[in-house]
Structure formats: structure tokens, C-alpha cells
Design a protein around this motif. Sequence first.
Motif, PDB file in Angstrom:
ATOM      1  N   PRO A   2      71.126  80.524  39.978  1.00  0.00           N
ATOM      2  CA  PRO A   2      69.266  80.551  39.328  1.00  0.00           C
ATOM      3  C   PRO A   2      68.776  82.408  39.554  1.00  0.00           C
ATOM      4  O   PRO A   2      67.234  82.152  39.122  1.00  0.00           O
ATOM      5  N   ALA A   3      69.544  83.001  40.365  1.00  0.00           N
ATOM      6  CA  ALA A   3      68.245  84.021  40.251  1.00  0.00           C
ATOM      7  C   ALA A   3      68.834  85.398  39.715  1.00  0.00           C
ATOM      8  O   ALA A   3      68.486  86.707  38.660  1.00  0.00           O
ATOM      9  N   SER A  36      69.527  75.894  36.423  1.00  0.00           N
ATOM     10  CA  SER A  36      68.845  75.236  37.245  1.00  0.00           C
ATOM     11  C   SER A  36      68.828  75.144  38.479  1.00  0.00           C
ATOM     12  O   SER A  36      70.214  75.871  39.606  1.00  0.00           O
ATOM     13  N   PRO A  37      68.223  75.184  39.757  1.00  0.00           N
ATOM     14  CA  PRO A  37      67.855  75.264  40.776  1.00  0.00           C
ATOM     15  C   PRO A  37      68.146  74.080  40.390  1.00  0.00           C
ATOM     16  O   PRO A  37      68.817  72.392  40.474  1.00  0.00           O
ATOM     17  N   ASN A  38      68.264  73.213  41.911  1.00  0.00           N
ATOM     18  CA  ASN A  38      68.782  71.965  42.601  1.00  0.00           C
ATOM     19  C   ASN A  38      67.927  70.512  41.631  1.00  0.00           C
ATOM     20  O   ASN A  38      67.040  70.747  42.484  1.00  0.00           O
ATOM     21  N   TYR A  45      75.153  74.883  41.814  1.00  0.00           N
ATOM     22  CA  TYR A  45      75.632  76.031  41.116  1.00  0.00           C
ATOM     23  C   TYR A  45      76.241  76.835  41.786  1.00  0.00           C
ATOM     24  O   TYR A  45      77.162  77.764  41.413  1.00  0.00           O
ATOM     25  N   HIS A  46      76.768  77.185  43.598  1.00  0.00           N
ATOM     26  CA  HIS A  46      78.089  77.397  43.650  1.00  0.00           C
ATOM     27  C   HIS A  46      78.741  76.672  44.596  1.00  0.00           C
ATOM     28  O   HIS A  46      78.078  75.057  44.774  1.00  0.00           O
ATOM     29  N   CYS A  47      79.635  76.453  44.808  1.00  0.00           N
ATOM     30  CA  CYS A  47      81.252  75.556  45.275  1.00  0.00           C
ATOM     31  C   CYS A  47      80.426  74.693  46.825  1.00  0.00           C
ATOM     32  O   CYS A  47      80.553  73.449  46.981  1.00  0.00           O
ATOM     33  N   PHE A  48      79.766  75.727  47.675  1.00  0.00           N
ATOM     34  CA  PHE A  48      79.502  74.856  48.359  1.00  0.00           C
ATOM     35  C   PHE A  48      78.014  73.603  47.878  1.00  0.00           C
ATOM     36  O   PHE A  48      78.923  72.477  49.048  1.00  0.00           O
ATOM     37  N   GLY A  49      77.375  73.512  46.600  1.00  0.00           N
ATOM     38  CA  GLY A  49      76.732  72.031  47.017  1.00  0.00           C
ATOM     39  C   GLY A  49      77.613  70.991  45.932  1.00  0.00           C
ATOM     40  O   GLY A  49      77.809  70.079  46.125  1.00  0.00           O
ATOM     41  N   ASN A  64      85.571  74.274  35.339  1.00  0.00           N
ATOM     42  CA  ASN A  64      84.135  74.619  35.424  1.00  0.00           C
ATOM     43  C   ASN A  64      84.356  76.118  35.846  1.00  0.00           C
ATOM     44  O   ASN A  64      85.392  76.301  36.401  1.00  0.00           O
ATOM     45  N   ILE A  65      83.473  76.558  35.262  1.00  0.00           N
ATOM     46  CA  ILE A  65      83.736  78.514  35.985  1.00  0.00           C
ATOM     47  C   ILE A  65      82.540  78.871  36.332  1.00  0.00           C
ATOM     48  O   ILE A  65      81.752  78.710  36.357  1.00  0.00           O
ATOM     49  N   GLN A  66      82.518  79.620  37.542  1.00  0.00           N
ATOM     50  CA  GLN A  66      81.794  79.868  38.547  1.00  0.00           C
ATOM     51  C   GLN A  66      81.767  82.048  38.044  1.00  0.00           C
ATOM     52  O   GLN A  66      82.599  81.942  38.651  1.00  0.00           O
TER      53      GLN A  66
END
Length: 557
Positions: free
Chosen positions: A108-109, A83-85, A247-251, A200-202
Motif C-alpha cells: 500500500p505504500a 489495498s489496505p486491509n 499484503y504481507h505474509c504476517f497478515g 502468490n507473489i510478494q
Amino acid sequence: MTKAQAAPKISYDHGVSEKKLIGETIGAFFDRTVEAHRDREALVVRHQNVRWSWGELGRRVDELAAGLLTLGLERGDRVGIWSPNTSEWTLAQFATAKAGLVLVNVNPAYRRAELEYAMNKVECRALILAPALKTSNYLEIVEDLVKDGKLPHLKHVIRLGKEKTPGMLNFDDVATAGGNAEKARIAELAPLLQFDDAINIQFTSGTTGFPKGATLSHHNILNNGYFVGEGLKLTPEDRLCIPVPLYHCFGMVMGNLGCLTHGSTMVYPSEAFDPLATLQAVAEERCTALYGVPTMFIAQLDHPDFAKFDLKSLRTGIMAGAPCPIEVMKKVQSHMHMGEVTIAYGMTETSPVSTQCATDDPVERRVSTVGQVLPHIEIKIVDTEGRTVPRGETGEFCTRGYSVMKGYWNDEAKTKEAVDEAGWMHTGDLATMDEQGYVNIVGRLKDMIIRGGENVYPREIEEFLYRHPKVQDVQVIGVPDLRYGEAVCAWIKLHAGQTATDEEIRAFCQGQIAHYKIPRYIEFVPEFPMTITGKIQKFVMREQTIEKLGLKAQKTA
């Protein structure tokens, strides 16, 4: 003895702090924040008209955690989110942590093959998904995969939105399905969960081969979010604008967990980055901090309506995710009022941040380095033999400590390639460290151009070309060359309404940088190929340039 006196002359340093590491799970910390700041604003999601206090967020997180247990999910099971934000993303982040489930962030991509690979690699039992994003119909993709028997481990698909889809559950129904028994189980689980548990798995976007699932613990990401927030001097009065993907650590770490650990407010301007929505959110929500990758800041500064927005509430923020052009940094400080903006450097596998500038570092330091090591982390820079290099010399950046991932999910071989026997994560980034321990990232090991035996660092040429008044953005790559092994190629994006020639750019370089650094090939482009997080894909640029200029034939000649 001060840090500067104690530092040896080799490129090694470690962060010290009077503040200790947090020895708690995300759920336990979350409950304390809710108690302490119950009536303060926790989450603002502008595109969903969501405005929740910490008390309201806490209630919804507990409900969702209990609801997930009604699906028969057990501690350690993997739950994907595609999902997006959105507010649901954040609820899922904290609820899975409280239920002892492992949240799997899905880009999301991603398209069909990538989703299938990720879901099966980590054996996801449930997937929370948005109906669609841009041209991607998520519902259709998942329905097809399930129908074809391609997702054997997936037992539950939970969709966002009010519409119903046969065979799928609705997020709001799951969020209210838990009864007293499930709520009691969540409470019983709390003391059993350990801060070293995987949470968490990224998936790291591998430029070659399949993406790898970096597995992170409560301890990894809660502490990293906390110390990044400390670096920004966040307080409960701060309001952080988060236009970067969750979905990324930055967020989700630097953003959400940075706010959680300081009682600050999370503000999402839009479901995916939009420069106008971000400027509106900062101005109307009186945000004090803003995150972004350099391309995002460039898009905001260059927006035709930029001057209409009052951004004086801004104080600080982070520019990260890619090398930060010095000229852009200066504009962010002066035009966007972010006098205390910092640069951070890291990677998903290190939760993510290893180094960060201080808000009061001299401007020159903040524009020319990625700062010093974060507390409780060690860093070193090594040569190709693994020996630590003297200060000032270039080598590979390595880091060790609480922030290093537990490993790549179900991939011992790849984990061993990345993390050595002594626990050092090898980043693949080329860096230098100065006498005071400030680190400068000079490029990727694989991006370094070797031209006729000379090591050429693209970053150095990029920084120089940014000074050209017509250049808005520039990326430098190496392409095959029959005579020198590699030649320098610059992709240049000009400011709107400008035109330039190859000769003009080369003349600008003449006598200013060494002849072997002057680009042999110059491509004027409207955009760069990039990932959804705003990272430039240099390997794609390289492939396109080789094809366009017919360089493959030269290489094999």
C-alpha cells in the motif's frame, strides 16, 4: 531417541511432528473449512461493518472466483491487489486461489514508479485497487500509467467502493458477474490445480536495487499458516485480531491461513494499524489472540487510554517482524494478559516462518530466543565458507524444506544467490543455536558492526539500553569511522515527557557492557524511519546519520 539426544553438536536441526503436511490446494481446504464451520463467524471487518459466517464467506468467494473468469483470465495469470486491509482483500485471496490465478500483493505504500515496476515485472493482467490510502490517490496513479502506455499487460482495473471511474470495473459488479457456466468451470478447475502451483507473489522490500517477487505455492503458505496456528494451539473457538497488513505474509498467511486451517475467526480492527482501534477490537470482539510487530505492541501499551480496555480475553499471539525487546515482551505478557504469546521468525521467501517459540516455553526462552524449528523444516547456521558452525557460535541462518519459495519471479540469477544448489535458503540473518535447538537472531549480516576488528551485534546493545527507565525504544547502527572502520551509533526514542543527555546514556553503559560497544554517537529522535509493516529501516538511519554528522568526508579522507 529424543530430539535432544539425537541432535548433533553442530548448528543443525529439523522439526518433527505427528501431524503431516497438508497435500491440498488452498481452494480444496477452504471448501472443507466452510462445510465444517458453516454457521460460525469467519470474518469481522470493523471499519466496514462486515460480519460474515464461514458459509457467507464461502458463497462470496465462489462468486468472485466465477466473476474473475468472466474477464477472460486464465489459470496462472497474475492479478494484483493494491489495498489496505479490507474484506475485499480476503475475498480476492481465496477467490484467486480457487480460480488458479496468482495473487500479486502490492505494498500500500508504493508510489508510481514502484507500482509500474511491480506490475510489469510479473505482467499483471488485472489489478484490484482501493481508491486511495492516506495521501496516495491510487486511481490517479493507475489512470496516469495506463494513459501513458506504461502498463502494457494490464487489461482490467477493478476498483473498490461504490463510485464509478471511467475505464474501470467495480469490484461488486465483477463479484456478481459470474453465471452458472463460470461456476461450473471453477468446480472443473479444482481437481486440475496442483498444490505446488504458484499462487502468490510478494515483493520483498529490497533496501538496495529493485524489489524481488518471491513466488509462493499453495503448499508453501497453506502449510506454514497451519503449523504457525498449531504453535498457538488455535481452535474454532479462537478469535484472532489481525492489525498487521494483509499484503504481507504476517497478515495473509500467519493470519488468514492460520485461521482458515483451524476454523478460527479473523478480526480486522482497521484498514491500517491504529493502536486505539486495535485495543477496541480486542476488547469488544473478545479476541483470544493478537498479532503485531514490536512497535505496534509498544504503541498499544503506551496509549493514554490503555488502562480503559478489558483485554482479559487474550491468551496468545505472535510478536514478529523485527527483534522483540525483552522488556516489551514481559509487559505484553503481564499487562495484556497474553501469557501464551510467542515469538516467530522468518522471511517472505520462506512462507514466512521457520522458527517459533512454544506457548508453554519458559518465559526466559520466549524473551531471549525465536524458538525452535517448525515441523517438516530443516535449519542450519553456517560460517562465511558455508560450513555448519558448532552450537553457540554465530553464523548465517539457512533453512530448507516445504516453506522455501519457488524462486524470485522471472529472476533466475537472484534466485541462485538466495537458494543454493542443495536447496538451502540463505537468509542474510546472523544467528546462534543452543544445545536444545533454540535459535537467537543476533542481527543482519549487513547490520553487523565491525569496530576495530571486534564484531558488534546491534541487538545486544539495544537490549541493554532498553533497561534504561527513560528509554522507550532504541535502534543501534554502525557508521563510518576513520580510526576504527566503524563506530557505534544509537538512535533513542524516550518515553513521553522525558529528557536525557548523551553523557547520561553513556554513564548507564559504563562498566556494564564492553567499552567498544558503548555508543560513540547518540541521537534522540521522536520516531524511526520504517516500512509500512513496521520494520525499522536501518539503512535510512545510517544515511541520515552520516549526512548529519558529516562522516562521509572522514570515510574518504
